[in-house]
Scaffold this motif. Structure first.
Motif, PDB file in Angstrom:
ATOM      1  N   PHE A  96      -7.366   4.444   5.947  1.00 32.97           N
ATOM      2  CA  PHE A  96      -8.414   4.203   4.953  1.00 32.97           C
ATOM      3  C   PHE A  96      -8.116   4.959   3.665  1.00 32.97           C
ATOM      4  CE2 PHE A  96     -12.636   5.250   3.154  1.00 32.97           C
ATOM      5  CZ  PHE A  96     -13.091   3.959   2.920  1.00 32.97           C
ATOM      6  N   GLY A  97      -7.627   6.170   3.787  1.00 32.56           N
ATOM      7  CA  GLY A  97      -7.265   6.952   2.606  1.00 32.56           C
ATOM      8  C   GLY A  97      -6.185   6.275   1.791  1.00 32.56           C
TER       9      GLY A  97
ATOM     10  N   TYR B 136       0.799  -1.226   0.000  1.00 36.10           N
ATOM     11  CA  TYR B 136       0.000   0.000   0.000  1.00 36.10           C
ATOM     12  C   TYR B 136       0.831   1.274   0.000  1.00 36.10           C
ATOM     13  CZ  TYR B 136      -3.861  -3.065   1.168  1.00 36.10           C
ATOM     14  OH  TYR B 136      -4.803  -4.053   1.140  1.00 36.10           O
TER      15      TYR B 136
ATOM     16  N   GLY C 221      -6.795  12.126   3.903  1.00 34.95           N
ATOM     17  CA  GLY C 221      -7.690  11.102   4.435  1.00 34.95           C
ATOM     18  C   GLY C 221      -8.186  11.460   5.821  1.00 34.95           C
TER      19      GLY C 221
ATOM     20  N   VAL D  92      -5.493   3.017   1.670  1.00 31.77           N
ATOM     21  CA  VAL D  92      -6.041   1.813   1.035  1.00 31.77           C
ATOM     22  C   VAL D  92      -6.911   2.184  -0.158  1.00 31.77           C
ATOM     23  CG1 VAL D  92      -7.580  -0.155   1.395  1.00 31.77           C
ATOM     24  CG2 VAL D  92      -5.875   0.437   3.129  1.00 31.77           C
ATOM     25  N   VAL D  93      -7.753   3.198  -0.007  1.00 29.72           N
ATOM     26  CA  VAL D  93      -8.645   3.601  -1.103  1.00 29.72           C
ATOM     27  C   VAL D  93      -7.852   4.117  -2.301  1.00 29.72           C
ATOM     28  CG1 VAL D  93     -10.383   5.320  -1.757  1.00 29.72           C
ATOM     29  CG2 VAL D  93     -10.646   4.024   0.344  1.00 29.72           C
TER      30      VAL D  93
ATOM     31  N   LEU E  21      -6.337   1.220  -4.120  1.00 30.38           N
ATOM     32  CA  LEU E  21      -7.332   0.519  -4.917  1.00 30.38           C
ATOM     33  C   LEU E  21      -7.649   1.278  -6.202  1.00 30.38           C
ATOM     34  CD1 LEU E  21      -9.801  -0.746  -2.167  1.00 30.38           C
ATOM     35  CD2 LEU E  21      -8.192  -2.103  -3.516  1.00 30.38           C
ATOM     36  N   ILE E  22      -7.757   2.590  -6.089  1.00 34.54           N
ATOM     37  CA  ILE E  22      -8.053   3.407  -7.275  1.00 34.54           C
ATOM     38  C   ILE E  22      -6.906   3.339  -8.269  1.00 34.54           C
ATOM     39  CG2 ILE E  22      -8.359   5.794  -8.064  1.00 34.54           C
ATOM     40  CD1 ILE E  22      -9.963   6.291  -5.483  1.00 34.54           C
TER      41      ILE E  22
END
Length: 98
Positions: A84-85, A28, A42, A87-88, A91-92
């Motif tokens: 969380f920011g 990540y 985030g 990880v997101v 993913l993007i």
């Protein structure tokens, strides 16, 4: 403590959380600078989105009194927001690179 100091501490914990997640889960990671920027945004996004539930910096400092439990919730939400920011965004970027 003032509300501004609480906001800065919240942002700092988001930065630390994003960098720690990037360090321990290299999958990540976006490097130190990328993790720091993602941690800032985030943390701010999550605190601004869910802070209306009563743990924003101004609620923590009502009438000049410090509420430690709300501060703890604020810090935990900042940590979650930074991680969380990261990880997101990962993913993007993985979806866009396909």
């Amino acid at each position: 403590m003032t509300a501004t100091l609480i906001s800065l501490i919240s942002i700092l914990t988001g930065i630390i959380a994003a960098n720690l997640l990037g360090y321990f889960r290299e999958k990540y990671s976006f490097g130190f600078t990328g993790n720091t920027l993602i941690g800032v945004f985030g943390s701010i996004l999550i605190i601004k989105s869910f802070g209306r539930l009563g743990f924003d910096p101004w609620s923590i400092m009502t009438d000049g009194n410090f509420d430690g439990s709300l501060f703890t919730i604020n810090i935990l939400v900042s940590v979650i927001g930074g991680a969380f920011g990261l990880v997101v965004i990962k993913l993007i970027t993985s979806k866009l690179n396909k």
